[in-house]
Design a protein around this motif. Structure first.
Motif, PDB file in Angstrom:
ATOM      1  N   LYS A   1     -16.752-134.061  72.497  1.00 36.85           N
ATOM      2  CA  LYS A   1     -16.155-134.578  73.730  1.00 36.85           C
ATOM      3  C   LYS A   1     -14.854-133.876  74.107  1.00 36.85           C
ATOM      4  O   LYS A   1     -14.639-133.543  75.286  1.00 36.85           O
ATOM      5  CB  LYS A   1     -15.925-136.080  73.600  1.00 36.85           C
ATOM      6  N   VAL A   2     -13.980-133.682  73.138  1.00 41.03           N
ATOM      7  CA  VAL A   2     -12.657-133.128  73.438  1.00 41.03           C
ATOM      8  C   VAL A   2     -12.695-131.607  73.485  1.00 41.03           C
ATOM      9  O   VAL A   2     -12.263-130.991  74.466  1.00 41.03           O
ATOM     10  CB  VAL A   2     -11.611-133.619  72.412  1.00 41.03           C
ATOM     11  N   VAL A   3     -13.225-130.991  72.424  1.00 38.36           N
ATOM     12  CA  VAL A   3     -13.192-129.525  72.363  1.00 38.36           C
ATOM     13  C   VAL A   3     -14.220-128.917  73.320  1.00 38.36           C
ATOM     14  O   VAL A   3     -13.877-128.132  74.210  1.00 38.36           O
ATOM     15  CB  VAL A   3     -13.426-129.025  70.924  1.00 38.36           C
ATOM     16  N   MET A   4     -15.481-129.285  73.152  1.00 44.54           N
ATOM     17  CA  MET A   4     -16.513-128.690  74.007  1.00 44.54           C
ATOM     18  C   MET A   4     -16.365-129.160  75.459  1.00 44.54           C
ATOM     19  O   MET A   4     -16.613-128.388  76.392  1.00 44.54           O
ATOM     20  CB  MET A   4     -17.900-129.031  73.477  1.00 44.54           C
ATOM     21  N   GLY A   5     -15.952-130.405  75.646  1.00 48.89           N
ATOM     22  CA  GLY A   5     -15.725-130.888  77.010  1.00 48.89           C
ATOM     23  C   GLY A   5     -14.628-130.106  77.699  1.00 48.89           C
ATOM     24  O   GLY A   5     -14.737-129.746  78.879  1.00 48.89           O
ATOM     25  N   SER A   6     -13.551-129.802  76.959  1.00 50.71           N
ATOM     26  CA  SER A   6     -12.444-129.029  77.529  1.00 50.71           C
ATOM     27  C   SER A   6     -12.869-127.592  77.817  1.00 50.71           C
ATOM     28  O   SER A   6     -12.485-127.015  78.841  1.00 50.71           O
ATOM     29  CB  SER A   6     -11.254-129.035  76.566  1.00 50.71           C
ATOM     30  N   LEU A   7     -13.641-127.024  76.930  1.00 52.24           N
ATOM     31  CA  LEU A   7     -14.125-125.660  77.142  1.00 52.24           C
ATOM     32  C   LEU A   7     -14.999-125.579  78.389  1.00 52.24           C
ATOM     33  O   LEU A   7     -14.839-124.691  79.232  1.00 52.24           O
ATOM     34  CB  LEU A   7     -14.921-125.205  75.912  1.00 52.24           C
ATOM     35  N   TRP A   8     -15.904-126.517  78.533  1.00 52.58           N
ATOM     36  CA  TRP A   8     -16.859-126.516  79.647  1.00 52.58           C
ATOM     37  C   TRP A   8     -16.164-126.699  80.992  1.00 52.58           C
ATOM     38  O   TRP A   8     -16.582-126.121  82.005  1.00 52.58           O
ATOM     39  CB  TRP A   8     -17.873-127.612  79.406  1.00 52.58           C
ATOM     40  N   LEU A   9     -15.077-127.488  81.011  1.00 54.25           N
ATOM     41  CA  LEU A   9     -14.430-127.832  82.275  1.00 54.25           C
ATOM     42  C   LEU A   9     -13.104-127.103  82.502  1.00 54.25           C
ATOM     43  O   LEU A   9     -12.377-127.430  83.437  1.00 54.25           O
ATOM     44  CB  LEU A   9     -14.205-129.343  82.348  1.00 54.25           C
TER      45      LEU A   9
END
Length: 372
Positions: A243-251
């Protein structure tokens, strides 16, 4: 350490280029870009490549007031850029000027020069780069010293830089703090084995127990296997990475869809650096620091032990020091709860590095002066 886990999560994102998914991403990135706008009169928002250690390396400098303390982040991984967290940490830039640097072998720096253009990939070379980046920032912003913020693997560099160069740094802050003791403390490893037993992962448990007792002898594949299981066996760590790492990368508004692959390539490419500090002993290297020293750790971190960080902290001698646990956080605590992390920075770090304003002189009443 966690490249394999992140690569697995990212592969699912990159393999789903449905119009709806990409449309949602575009909308969120646009909102994040707007939220990151800095238009204050004395603010700064610049990024680009700087010649460091003989290669072009990406550096970002952002903040709403250049009069604020400067914070140089050292990202973890190795190879895991913190630039993706810009929208999550936007509030930090109201109180600090935040400098983010993609080390050699990492994200935009890797994308610029390619694998063949990264030069020597060793702990010692990146350590020298960090000193050069520090001096570049001091010159560019006209400051004598900066706050050094080490995340995870970056904290291994951070401890040594803070100890060796007090003339360059006004405080050290460690989070996801790595502490090395030449293998004397095996509590993290034992807790990992306990998690595997509790979740019935007997095949994985056997694979871990079959590893050589001397970690120096592990192959890159064995290191990757261990790291993946250590992270995915803990639900909170896995949830944070997704949620935090991959979510931040994606957005992230700072990174194009094509660039995302460099994040994953960078972590895999930089694994070669990880073996460098395996024989370090932080107690033997010294617990005396000439600058304020702080550690803010996730209370449930299963990758970098808060108990071990606390033991080292208790032995630290520094002009000012502070330790705090961040509730309901494992690894990546600063980014899972960025507002709580900011509260700690404002309560402990900023007062230690900003001189208090002189008290206003009391008004002189008529007739109160002494006779001449």
């Amino acid at each position: 350490m966690i490249a394999v886990v992140l690569a697995t999560s990212a592969a699912a994102l990159l393999a789903a280029p449905a119009a709806g998914v990409l449309g949602h991403r575009a909308m969120k990135r646009s909102r994040n870009a707007s939220a990151m706008t800095i238009d204050s009169r004395n603010g700064i928002d610049e990024s680009g490549f700087v010649r460091i250690g003989g290669i072009d390396q990406w550096i970002s400098v952002r903040g709403e007031d250049l009069a604020n303390p400067v914070v140089l982040e050292l990202h973890g991984g190795p190879g895991a850029s913190t630039a993706i967290f810009g929208p999550r940490t936007r509030s930090w830039e109201k109180h600090f000027t935040i400098v983010r640097w993609d080390m050699r072998g990492t994200f935009k720096t890797l994308g610029r020069g390619g694998a063949d253009g990264q030069g020597e990939m060793t702990f010692e070379r990146i350590y020298a780069d960090a000193v050069e980046v520090t001096d570049h920032i001091r010159t560019r912003l006209g400051v004598d010293k900066v706050v050094l913020l080490g995340h995870s693997y970056g904290s291994v560099f951070g401890l040594r830089l803070a100890r060796e160069f007090p003339e360059r740094y006004c405080a050290y802050v460690g989070t996801d703090q790595n502490i090395h003791d030449s293998g004397r403390d095996d509590s993290v490893h034992r807790a990992f084995l306990t998690r595997l037993r509790a979740t019935g992962k007997h095949k994985e448990l056997a694979a871990v127990q079959a590893l050589d007792a001397d970690r120096h002898r592990w192959s890159a594949r064995e290191r990757a296997m261990y790291a993946k299981l250590a992270a995915t066996s803990d639900p909170l760590t896995l949830d944070t990475m997704k949620k935090v790492v991959m979510g931040s990368l994606w957005l992230s508004p700072l990174h194009s869809l094509r660039e995302l692959t460099y994040f994953l390539k960078g972590m895999s490419f930089s694994e070669q650096v990880a073996a460098g500090p395996s024989g370090f002993d932080d107690w033997a290297d010294g617990t005396g620091f000439a600058i304020p020293f702080f550690v803010f750790q996730g209370e449930k971190d299963v990758l970098t032990s808060p108990a071990l960080a606390r033991r080292f902290f208790d032995d630290v001698q520094a002009p000012v020091k502070g330790f705090a646990l961040i509730d309901d956080c494992s690894h990546f605590a600063a980014f899972r709860r960025p507002e709580r992390f900011l509260e700690l920075l404002l309560a402990h770090v900023r007062p230690a590095v900003v001189a208090p304003e002189p008290a206003a002189a009391a008004p002189v009443r008529p007739g109160s002066g002494s006779a001449g």
